[in-house]
Design a protein around this motif. Structure first.
Motif, PDB file in Angstrom:
ATOM      1  N   TYR A 192       4.905  17.972  10.225  1.00 24.76           N
ATOM      2  CA  TYR A 192       5.479  16.640  10.065  1.00 24.76           C
ATOM      3  C   TYR A 192       6.077  16.200  11.402  1.00 24.76           C
ATOM      4  O   TYR A 192       6.696  16.994  12.097  1.00 24.76           O
ATOM      5  CB  TYR A 192       6.550  16.669   8.969  1.00 24.76           C
ATOM      6  CG  TYR A 192       5.992  17.232   7.684  1.00 24.76           C
ATOM      7  CD1 TYR A 192       5.259  16.434   6.817  1.00 24.76           C
ATOM      8  CD2 TYR A 192       6.161  18.575   7.370  1.00 24.76           C
ATOM      9  CE1 TYR A 192       4.718  16.952   5.654  1.00 24.76           C
ATOM     10  CE2 TYR A 192       5.620  19.104   6.202  1.00 24.76           C
ATOM     11  CZ  TYR A 192       4.900  18.290   5.358  1.00 24.76           C
ATOM     12  OH  TYR A 192       4.358  18.798   4.208  1.00 24.76           O
ATOM     13  N   THR A 242       2.109  12.912   9.061  1.00 21.11           N
ATOM     14  CA  THR A 242       1.842  14.200   8.440  1.00 21.11           C
ATOM     15  C   THR A 242       0.450  14.610   8.887  1.00 21.11           C
ATOM     16  O   THR A 242      -0.508  13.871   8.700  1.00 21.11           O
ATOM     17  CB  THR A 242       1.882  14.109   6.900  1.00 21.11           C
ATOM     18  OG1 THR A 242       3.152  13.612   6.510  1.00 21.11           O
ATOM     19  CG2 THR A 242       1.636  15.462   6.269  1.00 21.11           C
ATOM     20  N   ARG A 246      -1.913  11.362   8.020  1.00 21.93           N
ATOM     21  CA  ARG A 246      -1.276  10.194   7.419  1.00 21.93           C
ATOM     22  C   ARG A 246      -0.159   9.746   8.349  1.00 21.93           C
ATOM     23  O   ARG A 246       0.686  10.542   8.754  1.00 21.93           O
ATOM     24  CB  ARG A 246      -0.697  10.537   6.062  1.00 21.93           C
ATOM     25  CG  ARG A 246      -0.003   9.331   5.479  1.00 21.93           C
ATOM     26  CD  ARG A 246       0.646   9.586   4.182  1.00 21.93           C
ATOM     27  NE  ARG A 246       1.345   8.338   3.859  1.00 21.93           N
ATOM     28  CZ  ARG A 246       1.883   8.066   2.723  1.00 21.93           C
ATOM     29  NH1 ARG A 246       1.829   8.919   1.762  1.00 21.93           N
ATOM     30  NH2 ARG A 246       2.482   6.926   2.538  1.00 21.93           N
ATOM     31  N   ASN A 297      -4.284   6.714   6.614  1.00 19.08           N
ATOM     32  CA  ASN A 297      -4.367   7.882   5.751  1.00 19.08           C
ATOM     33  C   ASN A 297      -5.840   8.266   5.629  1.00 19.08           C
ATOM     34  O   ASN A 297      -6.583   7.609   4.916  1.00 19.08           O
ATOM     35  CB  ASN A 297      -3.771   7.569   4.380  1.00 19.08           C
ATOM     36  CG  ASN A 297      -3.613   8.811   3.525  1.00 19.08           C
ATOM     37  OD1 ASN A 297      -3.824   9.930   3.979  1.00 19.08           O
ATOM     38  ND2 ASN A 297      -3.246   8.608   2.277  1.00 19.08           N
ATOM     39  N   ASP A 337       0.826  -1.213   0.000  1.00  9.70           N
ATOM     40  CA  ASP A 337       0.000   0.000   0.000  1.00  9.70           C
ATOM     41  C   ASP A 337       0.857   1.258   0.000  1.00  9.70           C
ATOM     42  O   ASP A 337       0.405   2.319   0.404  1.00  9.70           O
ATOM     43  CB  ASP A 337      -0.942  -0.002   1.204  1.00  9.70           C
ATOM     44  CG  ASP A 337      -0.177  -0.036   2.515  1.00  9.70           C
ATOM     45  OD1 ASP A 337      -0.824   0.069   3.550  1.00  9.70           O
ATOM     46  OD2 ASP A 337       1.050  -0.173   2.508  1.00  9.70           O
ATOM     47  N   THR A 388       2.706   6.652   8.442  1.00  6.73           N
ATOM     48  CA  THR A 388       3.292   5.546   7.692  1.00  6.73           C
ATOM     49  C   THR A 388       3.592   4.384   8.624  1.00  6.73           C
ATOM     50  O   THR A 388       3.603   4.532   9.845  1.00  6.73           O
ATOM     51  CB  THR A 388       4.588   5.995   6.990  1.00  6.73           C
ATOM     52  OG1 THR A 388       5.528   6.411   7.977  1.00  6.73           O
ATOM     53  CG2 THR A 388       4.324   7.121   6.006  1.00  6.73           C
ATOM     54  N   ARG A 389       3.872   3.242   8.044  1.00  7.13           N
ATOM     55  CA  ARG A 389       4.167   2.034   8.834  1.00  7.13           C
ATOM     56  C   ARG A 389       5.369   2.224   9.747  1.00  7.13           C
ATOM     57  O   ARG A 389       5.439   1.639  10.804  1.00  7.13           O
ATOM     58  CB  ARG A 389       4.408   0.839   7.926  1.00  7.13           C
ATOM     59  CG  ARG A 389       3.151   0.325   7.294  1.00  7.13           C
ATOM     60  CD  ARG A 389       3.400  -1.036   6.687  1.00  7.13           C
ATOM     61  NE  ARG A 389       2.305  -1.432   5.861  1.00  7.13           N
ATOM     62  CZ  ARG A 389       1.211  -2.026   6.315  1.00  7.13           C
ATOM     63  NH1 ARG A 389       1.097  -2.280   7.587  1.00  7.13           N
ATOM     64  NH2 ARG A 389       0.253  -2.351   5.497  1.00  7.13           N
ATOM     65  N   ASP A 390       6.295   3.071   9.348  1.00  8.70           N
ATOM     66  CA  ASP A 390       7.455   3.308  10.199  1.00  8.70           C
ATOM     67  C   ASP A 390       7.230   4.433  11.195  1.00  8.70           C
ATOM     68  O   ASP A 390       8.141   4.831  11.912  1.00  8.70           O
ATOM     69  CB  ASP A 390       8.719   3.553   9.370  1.00  8.70           C
ATOM     70  CG  ASP A 390       8.574   4.682   8.368  1.00  8.70           C
ATOM     71  OD1 ASP A 390       7.492   5.298   8.303  1.00  8.70           O
ATOM     72  OD2 ASP A 390       9.543   4.947   7.642  1.00  8.70           O
ATOM     73  N   TYR A 419       6.169   7.719  10.843  1.00  7.16           N
ATOM     74  CA  TYR A 419       6.236   9.143  10.504  1.00  7.16           C
ATOM     75  C   TYR A 419       4.844   9.643  10.173  1.00  7.16           C
ATOM     76  O   TYR A 419       4.076   8.982   9.481  1.00  7.16           O
ATOM     77  CB  TYR A 419       7.200   9.370   9.342  1.00  7.16           C
ATOM     78  CG  TYR A 419       8.619   9.124   9.761  1.00  7.16           C
ATOM     79  CD1 TYR A 419       9.371  10.131  10.326  1.00  7.16           C
ATOM     80  CD2 TYR A 419       9.192   7.866   9.625  1.00  7.16           C
ATOM     81  CE1 TYR A 419      10.670   9.909  10.748  1.00  7.16           C
ATOM     82  CE2 TYR A 419      10.482   7.626  10.038  1.00  7.16           C
ATOM     83  CZ  TYR A 419      11.217   8.657  10.597  1.00  7.16           C
ATOM     84  OH  TYR A 419      12.494   8.424  11.023  1.00  7.16           O
ATOM     85  N   GLY A 462       3.297   1.865   1.909  1.00  9.59           N
ATOM     86  CA  GLY A 462       3.856   2.124   3.218  1.00  9.59           C
ATOM     87  C   GLY A 462       2.905   2.809   4.174  1.00  9.59           C
ATOM     88  O   GLY A 462       3.221   2.960   5.334  1.00  9.59           O
ATOM     89  N   ALA A 463       1.748   3.249   3.725  1.00  7.09           N
ATOM     90  CA  ALA A 463       0.831   3.972   4.612  1.00  7.09           C
ATOM     91  C   ALA A 463       0.064   2.997   5.484  1.00  7.09           C
ATOM     92  O   ALA A 463      -0.496   2.026   5.008  1.00  7.09           O
ATOM     93  CB  ALA A 463      -0.150   4.803   3.792  1.00  7.09           C
ATOM     94  N   SER A 464       0.066   3.252   6.781  1.00 11.10           N
ATOM     95  CA  SER A 464      -0.731   2.425   7.666  1.00 11.10           C
ATOM     96  C   SER A 464      -2.007   3.158   8.071  1.00 11.10           C
ATOM     97  O   SER A 464      -2.936   2.534   8.551  1.00 11.10           O
ATOM     98  CB  SER A 464       0.072   2.028   8.902  1.00 11.10           C
ATOM     99  OG  SER A 464       0.428   3.165   9.641  1.00 11.10           O
TER     100      SER A 464
END
Length: 149
Positions: free
Chosen positions: A89, A80, A72, A35, A29, A74-76, A78, A31-33
């Motif tokens: 951010y 936004t 948003r 959004n 996807d 991300t999986r890691d 980060y 990388g978005a977990s």
């Protein structure tokens, strides 16, 4: 030569153990977990005490125009966060994640401010800890439900 194959077999075994059952190269996807975009139409203004409790709240009123919030993560980790197209951010260590009201929330803390966004979009809370004010935003009128529950 026998030692080379033994070393190769050992490395392959270690690689299999490290990968486990997941042979994928990465998420499919992008990388978005998380959004999501939320629209908030109603607001309640309150004072905010030193114990983190709101008091002396206004009646619910309709906002015009509505407030648009994009979040948003991300999986890691980060994140936004955009409020009416003004974006910030965050590194994973710059915000907290918790559960309340039966859903996950994201808690972004700044200098004398906090913004708590519920993952289901039901509520956004902006707290100005310096002034002692809290602003609650809703996509639906909470007073409507107070009469029926």
């Amino acid at each position: 030569m026998k030692g080379f194959f033994a070393l190769l077999a050992l490395l392959m075994t270690l690689a299999l153990v490290a990968c486990g059952n997941d042979w994928s190269v990465g998420p499919d996807d992008g990388g978005a977990s998380f959004n999501r975009r939320f629209h908030y139409y109603y607001e309640v203004d309150c004072r905010y005490d030193a114990f983190g409790q709101p008091y002396d709240c206004s009646d619910t009123y309709s906002m015009s125009p509505s407030m648009v919030v994009d979040l948003r993560v991300t999986r890691d980790g980060y994140a936004t966060l955009c409020v009416d197209d003004n974006c910030s951010y965050y590194d994973p260590r710059d915000y907290d994640v918790g559960y309340n009201h039966g859903t996950r929330y994201y808690d972004f803390e700044g200098y004398d401010t906090r913004m708590v966004i519920y993952a289901d979009g039901s509520e956004l809370v902006y707290i100005d800890t310096y002034k002692g004010d809290a602003y609650y935003y809703y996509y639906d009128n909470p007073d409507y439900y107070d009469d029926y529950y």
